[in-house]
Design an enzyme around this catalytic site. Structure first.
Site, PDB file in Angstrom:
ATOM      1  N   ASP A   1      23.065 -42.432  61.435  1.00 50.47           N
ATOM      2  CA  ASP A   1      24.023 -42.159  60.344  1.00 50.47           C
ATOM      3  C   ASP A   1      24.874 -43.400  60.110  1.00 50.47           C
ATOM      4  OD1 ASP A   1      25.581 -40.935  58.434  1.00 50.47           O
ATOM      5  OD2 ASP A   1      26.891 -39.946  59.886  1.00 50.47           O
TER       6      ASP A   1
ATOM      7  N   CYS B   1      24.316 -43.027  53.128  1.00 53.50           N
ATOM      8  CA  CYS B   1      25.447 -42.554  52.312  1.00 53.50           C
ATOM      9  C   CYS B   1      25.742 -43.550  51.187  1.00 53.50           C
ATOM     10  CB  CYS B   1      26.678 -42.313  53.178  1.00 53.50           C
ATOM     11  SG  CYS B   1      27.248 -43.787  54.018  1.00 53.50           S
TER      12      CYS B   1
HETATM   13  N1  SAH Z   1      27.946 -39.738  62.290  1.00 55.89           N
HETATM   14  C1  SAH Z   1      29.380 -39.893  62.287  1.00 55.89           C
HETATM   15  C2  SAH Z   1      29.857 -40.799  61.157  1.00 55.89           C
HETATM   16  C3  SAH Z   1      29.281 -42.185  61.174  1.00 55.89           C
HETATM   17  S1  SAH Z   1      30.207 -43.330  60.263  1.00 55.89           S
HETATM   18  C4  SAH Z   1      30.034 -38.516  62.255  1.00 55.89           C
HETATM   19  O1  SAH Z   1      29.333 -37.495  62.110  1.00 55.89           O
HETATM   20  O2  SAH Z   1      31.266 -38.449  62.403  1.00 55.89           O
HETATM   21  C5  SAH Z   1      29.503 -44.853  60.694  1.00 55.89           C
HETATM   22  C6  SAH Z   1      29.934 -45.418  62.036  1.00 55.89           C
HETATM   23  O3  SAH Z   1      29.141 -46.583  62.263  1.00 55.89           O
HETATM   24  C7  SAH Z   1      31.367 -45.877  62.166  1.00 55.89           C
HETATM   25  O4  SAH Z   1      31.957 -45.208  63.244  1.00 55.89           O
HETATM   26  C8  SAH Z   1      31.309 -47.387  62.453  1.00 55.89           C
HETATM   27  O5  SAH Z   1      32.263 -47.784  63.445  1.00 55.89           O
HETATM   28  C9  SAH Z   1      29.927 -47.533  63.003  1.00 55.89           C
HETATM   29  N2  SAH Z   1      29.250 -48.826  62.811  1.00 55.89           N
HETATM   30  C10 SAH Z   1      29.225 -49.610  61.719  1.00 55.89           C
HETATM   31  N3  SAH Z   1      28.376 -50.648  61.904  1.00 55.89           N
HETATM   32  C11 SAH Z   1      27.858 -50.521  63.150  1.00 55.89           C
HETATM   33  C12 SAH Z   1      26.915 -51.259  63.914  1.00 55.89           C
HETATM   34  N4  SAH Z   1      26.323 -52.333  63.416  1.00 55.89           N
HETATM   35  N5  SAH Z   1      26.617 -50.818  65.145  1.00 55.89           N
HETATM   36  C13 SAH Z   1      27.213 -49.720  65.659  1.00 55.89           C
HETATM   37  N6  SAH Z   1      28.088 -48.968  64.974  1.00 55.89           N
HETATM   38  C14 SAH Z   1      28.416 -49.368  63.736  1.00 55.89           C
END
Ligand code: SAH
Length: 397
Positions: A301, A341
């Site tokens: 996600d 998204c």
């Molecule tokens: N699935 C979660 C929402 C995900 S939002 C839920 O249900 O609440 C996306 C997340 O990806 C964020 O927390 C952000 O910190 C993280 N993120 C962004 N880029 C990333 C990367 N390259 N590696 C790991 N995490 C990352």
């Protein structure tokens, strides 16, 4: 009767207005009579002076007008906002009557209130005023919300960079009533979560994934699960509740990772069934590949990879990369829950990307389900852009 500044559109824009699309772009404007202020209501007409609608004017945005009404008899008064807010809240129905509710009560354009987001977390409302219209009418909107919702306080999270396109500075803070504490406890299904409405992403929690978190919990009994981009552990906790043997969560944010641990403790989840990694998912997936690590269920996600049309190609490469790696890490008969998204990536393109990833991964796979945003994130039929969350359930052979 109030008289509004008049904005005349070009003929090329008439079709979009007839279809009641809520946006009027700057290149669709022929002329403006008077000098409307940012967020002021304007009356929009065709070149033949036929009435089109009333909308909020935004002088610095490419989206010059966001329509509020297509009814010539409607006045954009505090009563107008009260009525729209009342209708939006009424539509959330039973979601709002659950204990410690976590519900989007106003979803912008799709609820007829362009640029306004209002989420309810237990006893508090958290709002985003993302365009000039709601910004100019903030006082009225906040007083209607306070009257219509039995909450302790209303907090603003307008610290989003989309405000810059509207010529508005980023801002946050208390708007009405009590200031929320650092963490608000909410309930989703049978699980509790702590939400940081002051520094968390968006307004604090990804409410749009509610149904999909529940769905994942139905696939994980006695399975080994990997939750990538886990934020505060939404999918991870639902997987544990669904009986997963072990759940590994990965997120690059230190704050998110520390919240996973807090949320797990809050729900008395045994720490022996969890691993939490603060890492870049792109690198972590490669490490798991090199270590020959395998999982039964993987959730992907990621954040929005494409925030504009120009970014679609680069975003597609990112989606393909993580999907390819994840598909390779799945055991036989494993499941991938994969999301995008990015509003600029349509479902058909997302499906093509995942299909290319499966080919390159050498995995035969089927789609066994489609997922989207939860029902409190409705999409007005006149505003297809409102449909941004796409998800596929993929079973690999
Ligand atoms: N699935 C979660 C929402 C995900 S939002 C839920 O249900 O609440 C996306 C997340 O990806 C964020 O927390 C952000 O910190 C993280 N993120 C962004 N880029 C990333 C990367 N390259 N590696 C790991 N995490 C990352």
């Amino acid at each position: 009767m109030t008289s509004y500044p008049t904005l005349t559109i070009k003929q090329s824009a008439e079709k979009s207005v007839q279809r009641r699309h809520p946006w009027l772009f700057s290149n669709a404007v022929d002329r403006v009579k008077g000098a409307p202020r940012s967020g002021e209501t304007v009356r929009v007409v065709t070149g033949k002076n036929e009435f089109c609608g009333f909308g909020a004017y935004s002088p610095s945005s490419q989206i010059r007008v966001r329509f509020l009404s297509f009814d010539p008899a409607e006045m954009i008064t505090p009563e107008f906002f009260r009525k729209k807010l009342f209708q939006a809240i009424k539509k959330r129905g039973s979601l709002l009557s659950s204990p410690l509710p976590s519900v989007r009560i106003v979803n912008g354009e799709s609820d007829g209130l362009p640029g306004l987001i209002v989420d309810r977390y237990a006893d508090f409302l958290v709002c985003q005023f993302l365009s000039a219209g709601p910004e100019a009418n903030k006082t009225e909107i906040v007083s209607c919300l306070a009257e219509l919702c039995p909450v302790a306080g209303i907090y603003e999270r307008s610290d989003s960079d989309v405000r810059e396109k509207e010529g508005l500075p980023q801002t946050k803070g208390r708007l009405w009533g009590k200031e929320p504490g650092e963490l608000i406890q909410i309930q989703e299904g049978e699980l509790s979560f702590l939400v940081n409405v002051k520094t968390g992403h968006k307004t604090g929690f990804y409410l749009d994934q509610r149904d999909n978190r529940k769905r994942v919990s139905e696939y994980v009994k006695e399975k080994k699960v990997l939750n990538c981009f886990s934020y505060t552990g939404g999918f991870s906790l639902f997987a544990l509740q669904g009986g997963a043997d072990h759940v590994t969560s990965i997120d690059s944010s230190e704050e998110a990772v520390s919240m996973i641990e807090k949320n797990a403790a809050l729900n008395q989840m045994p720490s022996s069934r969890m691993t939490t990694l603060q890492e870049d998912v792109f690198l972590a997936l490669r490490k798991f590949r090199d270590w020959n690590e395998r999982f039964d269920v993987i959730v992907l996600d990621p954040p929005k990879f494409a925030s504009s049309g120009q970014m679609v190609q680069k975003a597609a490469r990112g989606y393909k990369d993580i999907n390819l790696l994840a598909l390779k890490l799945l055991n036989e008969d494993g499941y991938l829950f994969t999301f995008s998204c990015s509003g600029h990536i349509p479902r058909s393109l997302f499906q093509k990307i995942v299909s290319d990833a499966a080919l390159d991964a050498g995995r035969a796979a089927q789609i066994t389900g489609h997922m989207t945003q939860a029902e409190d994130h409705p999409v007005s039929l006149n505003f297809p852009e409102g449909l941004y969350l796409k998800g596929l359930i993929i079973r690999v052979e």
